[in-house]
Design a protein around this motif. Structure first.
Motif, short mmCIF file in Angstrom:
data_model
loop_
_atom_site.label_atom_id
_atom_site.label_comp_id
_atom_site.label_asym_id
_atom_site.label_seq_id
_atom_site.Cartn_x
_atom_site.Cartn_y
_atom_site.Cartn_z
N ASP A 187 0.82 -1.22 0.00
CA ASP A 187 0.00 0.00 0.00
C ASP A 187 0.85 1.27 0.00
O ASP A 187 0.43 2.29 -0.51
CB ASP A 187 -0.92 0.02 1.23
N ALA A 188 2.01 1.19 0.64
CA ALA A 188 2.95 2.32 0.78
C ALA A 188 2.28 3.57 1.33
O ALA A 188 2.25 4.61 0.68
CB ALA A 188 3.64 2.61 -0.55
N PRO A 189 1.67 3.53 2.54
CA PRO A 189 1.11 4.76 3.12
C PRO A 189 2.22 5.66 3.65
O PRO A 189 3.35 5.21 3.89
CB PRO A 189 0.24 4.24 4.26
N ASP A 190 1.86 6.96 3.82
CA ASP A 190 2.85 7.91 4.37
C ASP A 190 2.97 7.75 5.88
O ASP A 190 4.06 7.90 6.43
CB ASP A 190 2.41 9.34 4.04
N ILE A 191 1.84 7.49 6.52
CA ILE A 191 1.84 7.38 7.98
C ILE A 191 1.12 6.09 8.37
O ILE A 191 0.05 5.79 7.81
CB ILE A 191 1.13 8.59 8.63
N VAL A 192 1.69 5.34 9.29
CA VAL A 192 1.02 4.18 9.87
C VAL A 192 0.67 4.55 11.31
O VAL A 192 1.56 4.85 12.10
CB VAL A 192 1.91 2.92 9.83
N LEU A 193 -0.62 4.57 11.62
CA LEU A 193 -1.06 4.93 12.97
C LEU A 193 -1.43 3.65 13.72
O LEU A 193 -2.02 2.74 13.14
CB LEU A 193 -2.28 5.84 12.91
N ALA A 194 -1.12 3.60 15.00
CA ALA A 194 -1.49 2.45 15.82
C ALA A 194 -1.85 2.94 17.21
O ALA A 194 -1.47 4.05 17.60
CB ALA A 194 -0.33 1.46 15.90
N GLY A 195 -2.59 2.15 17.94
CA GLY A 195 -2.87 2.47 19.33
C GLY A 195 -1.61 2.30 20.15
O GLY A 195 -0.59 1.82 19.65
N ARG A 196 -1.68 2.71 21.41
CA ARG A 196 -0.49 2.59 22.25
C ARG A 196 -0.13 1.11 22.43
O ARG A 196 1.03 0.74 22.41
CB ARG A 196 -0.80 3.20 23.60
N ARG A 197 -1.15 0.29 22.58
CA ARG A 197 -0.90 -1.13 22.78
C ARG A 197 -2.09 -1.90 22.23
O ARG A 197 -3.21 -1.70 22.68
CB ARG A 197 -0.74 -1.41 24.28
N GLY A 198 -1.86 -2.73 21.21
CA GLY A 198 -2.94 -3.52 20.64
C GLY A 198 -3.48 -4.49 21.67
O GLY A 198 -2.74 -4.97 22.54
N GLN A 199 -4.79 -4.76 21.62
CA GLN A 199 -5.38 -5.65 22.61
C GLN A 199 -5.76 -6.98 21.95
O GLN A 199 -5.75 -7.12 20.75
CB GLN A 199 -6.63 -5.01 23.20
N GLY A 200 -6.11 -7.93 22.78
CA GLY A 200 -6.61 -9.20 22.30
C GLY A 200 -5.55 -10.28 22.20
O GLY A 200 -5.84 -11.45 22.34
N GLY A 201 -4.31 -9.90 21.99
CA GLY A 201 -3.24 -10.89 21.89
C GLY A 201 -2.40 -10.88 23.16
O GLY A 201 -2.93 -10.85 24.27
N ASP A 202 -1.09 -10.87 22.98
CA ASP A 202 -0.22 -10.84 24.16
C ASP A 202 -0.15 -9.44 24.77
O ASP A 202 0.32 -9.28 25.90
CB ASP A 202 1.19 -11.28 23.76
N GLU A 203 -0.55 -8.44 24.02
CA GLU A 203 -0.59 -7.06 24.52
C GLU A 203 0.77 -6.59 24.99
O GLU A 203 0.91 -5.99 26.05
CB GLU A 203 -1.63 -6.91 25.63
N THR A 204 1.79 -6.88 24.21
CA THR A 204 3.12 -6.41 24.58
C THR A 204 3.38 -5.01 24.05
O THR A 204 4.33 -4.37 24.48
CB THR A 204 4.20 -7.34 24.01
N GLY A 205 2.57 -4.53 23.11
CA GLY A 205 2.83 -3.22 22.51
C GLY A 205 4.01 -3.24 21.56
O GLY A 205 4.51 -2.19 21.18
#
Lengths: 405, 274
Positions: free
Chosen positions: B82-100
């Motif tokens: 896709d080659a986006p300019d910015i990849v945004l993410a939450g501080r820590r993804g939930q549902g998995g190991d939640e290591t961030g």
């Protein structure tokens, strides 16, 4: 304090008088003395007496000042005066600790981090603190070794910090590396984990030499594992180190073997101070608060603006609708993280004092000499807050005129 | 400016129902002010992608893969294409190991920088973006960064847009089957047991009731305390201002004007934390 468990049979046997035909006991003879100091209520009251008062006044905060220790109780060995630092000469392994040290000082979370590190190091290992500037608190906090890495405290280059830690890991080969799970520390830990390719045990809530524990899957499960190499420790879950101070010996670490520096993608970094008028109360650095002793709230707002502070209030003013509920300081309002708190006309109910427990510097203006707020304050002024407020405005205005002209 | 928002399968902290984590919904709002945004979710269920449409996205991709598999590979492959300019993410993804760790691993895989804890973003000139980073005590750090960049969102960012059912129905989800990855690629999964809530650490435990009260209300300043009685209000005002200047929260009298603190004293007064 736990009391010694009494053994009535031994006590009775000790009280038995010899030479009599029938068993006879001298029950007036006391058995082994209790270790609890014997209280002398009269002496305590005399020590609590406030000397200058015309009427009898007792200062109840002087609790236990004149406790008389029973003479035959052996004095406990106190070595508080000159505690000898514990020295680990040839450690079996090292535990590298990377504290935040915001402002060059150890925070509560940093101390807990050292507590976790001491837990992992045990008797044979040594903790090594990798810090930007040395501090006298590191030894008592639990650092056996201290490695100082010269760096600019104001510069923002997280990749360079991660490279520093990786270089230190290569030079020292520590068994564990501990980071605080804070904004800065958590970021650094993840950068180091990605850079080294080693797994990171994040947000550890239980730390012991045998196992680590952390919550996962929205706190539905907790994961346990033997201590891994990279660990980040959650705040307020591990006790800080409470033993005798450690040596905090300075150690030179060769950081030349770190990963190659890459061209930074960050073009510029500027620090923007918080606007005191709009910052949420919990984040404010300097709070000026009004209580029941303040009636002119327009003048109070002028004082707050002139001092460049964030306004707060006691429960009484918020209940009366004179200040917004969001400004309430205390247990049922906001617990402050401010470094300085200026209380105008606040007596200091325990619930209010809970809100300012973390404030380092407190100034209180109150008409009551014996108010709890005055006792808590670093500078207490016995005066009417309604009179002091215009005086502060006038004084600031005078200074502005003098420097302006 | 093209933006990709990483989505995770969170749960509501109170009800336990599946929901989009708040910081990711905030990331969607932040992305809406910058340009065309697409959502990206890797996992067994599609609901985070559907929830993201309701919070303001028009388009989201759901890469289906087995629960517990590593999402970094499929994410990085999709972002490269896709080659986006910015990849945004939450501080820590939930549902998995939640290591961030996922945003960091994605950034390392793509070879782009990562900026944590953003609260606001503005596009700047030619390939640069201005990011406001949240620091403790309401302080901001304004960074100018070259794109492409991975950015994680701080909880203090503007609140998320409310969920709109019609918007969630109108948006489109692209469903992609991920290439099967071996589950046991990394370290063995740690032992898991039901979560047990443990007592919070207290600052000072034990002692008498008076000791515990002292621990929560803060120690009375015994040695350095100064109590001034029988002072005129003018002298009291002078004492207060002198104290505030000594502590470092008020600018010296010679500074530009009242209420303005110079940068030096700003830093000096920031030492007290937590």
């Amino acid at each position: 304090m736990t009391r010694l468990r009494r053994d009535p049979r031994t006590e009775r046997a000790a009280a038995r008088t010899s030479g009599a035909e029938r068993p006879r006991y001298d029950l007036a003879l006391k058995a082994a003395p209790s270790r609890r100091p014997r209280r002398d209520p009269r002496a305590e009251a005399a020590a609590q007496r406030v000397p200058a008062a015309a009427r009898l006044r007792l200062d109840r905060s002087q609790f236990g000042a004149a406790t008389v220790v029973a003479t035959h109780v052996p004095e406990r060995q106190t070595d508080k005066a000159s505690p000898k630092p514990i020295i680990v000469e040839n450690p079996d392994f090292l535990v590298l600790v990377v504290p935040d040290m915001a402002g060059g000082r150890l925070g509560e979370h940093d101390r807990q981090l050292f507590g976790a590190a001491r837990e992992l190091a045990g008797k044979t290992g040594a903790t090594l603190a990798l810090v930007g500037a040395s501090s006298a608190d590191l030894g008592p906090a639990g650092a056996d070794r201290v490695a100082v890495v010269a760096r600019d405290p104001d510069a923002y280059d997280p990749d360079a910090r991660a490279a520093e830690v990786v270089a230190a890991m290569r030079a020292l080969d520590p068994k564990h590396v501990l980071f605080p799970e804070s904004a800065d520390g958590g970021d650094l830990a993840r950068r180091v984990s990605v850079l080294t390719g080693e797994p990171l045990f994040t947000e550890a809530e239980q730390v012991s030499a045998s196992a680590l524990g952390r919550p996962a899957r929205c706190r539905k499960v907790e994961q346990r594992s033997v201590p891994t190499r990279l660990i980040s420790v959650a705040a307020d879950s591990v006790a800080s180190y409470s033993g005798a101070p450690r040596e905090a010996r300075n150690e030179q670490v060769d950081l030349a073997s770190g990963p190659a520096k890459t061209a930074g993608a960050i073009v510029s970094a500027t620090r923007i101070p918080a606007d005191p008028a709009t910052v949420p109360l919990a984040l404010a650095d300097f709070v000026v608060s009004a209580g029941n002793g303040v009636t002119d709230l327009d003048m109070f707002r002028q004082v707050v603006a002139a001092l460049g502070a964030t306004p707060g209030a006691s429960r009484v003013l918020c209940d009366a609708g004179l200040m917004p509920r969001a400004a309430q300081v205390g247990a049922s309002g906001t617990v402050l993280g401010a470094s300085c708190y200026f209380a105008l006309g606040i007596a200091g109910a325990p619930q209010h004092l809970q809100g300012v427990a973390d404030c380092e510097h407190i100034v209180a203006v109150n008409t009551d000499l014996h108010a709890a707020m005055i006792a808590r304050a670093g500078l207490g002024i016995i005066q009417d807050a309604q009179l002091v407020m215009p005086a502060i405005l006038e004084e600031l205005e005078r200074e502005r005129r003098e420097t302006g002209t | 400016m093209r933006i990709a928002v990483l989505l995770s399968a969170g749960r509501h902290p109170v009800s336990g129902k599946p929901t989009l984590p708040r910081t990711e919904a905030q990331a969607i709002r932040m992305a809406a002010g910058l340009g065309a945004a697409t959502g990206l979710h890797v996992g067994p269920d599609a609901f985070p992608a559907e929830a993201a449409l309701g919070h303001g996205l028009d388009y989201a991709a759901h890469i289906a893969c087995a629960a517990g598999s590593d999402p970094v590979g499929p994410l990085a492959a999709r972002i490269v294409s896709d080659a986006p300019d910015i990849v945004l993410a939450g501080r820590r993804g939930q549902g998995g190991d939640e290591t961030g760790l996922v945003p960091y691993a994605v950034a390392a895989r793509l070879g782009v920088p990562i900026v944590p804890d953003a609260v606001a973003m503005r596009p700047a000139t030619d390939g640069l973006v201005e990011i406001d980073q949240a620091l403790p005590k309401g302080v901001l750090r304004r960074l100018v960064v070259r794109t492409p960049v991975v950015v994680t969102v701080h909880p203090a960012a503007p609140p998320p847009l409310p969920f709109a059912f019609g918007k969630a129905r109108r948006g489109s989800i692209e469903r992609i089957a991920a290439a099967p990855t071996d589950l046991a690629a990394g370290a063995p999964p740690p032992e898991e047991r039901p979560y047990r809530k443990r007592p919070k650490m207290m600052r000072a435990a034990g002692g008498s009731a008076a000791d515990r009260l002292k621990a929560v209300t803060g120690e009375a300043t015994a040695g350095g305390a100064k109590v001034l009685d029988h002072q005129t209000p003018e002298d009291a005002a002078k004492e207060v201002l002198a104290f505030l200047r000594r502590v470092g929260v008020l600018a010296p009298a010679s500074a530009a004007g009242p209420g303005r603190r110079p940068a030096a004293s700003e830093d000096a007064s920031r030492h007290a934390t937590s």
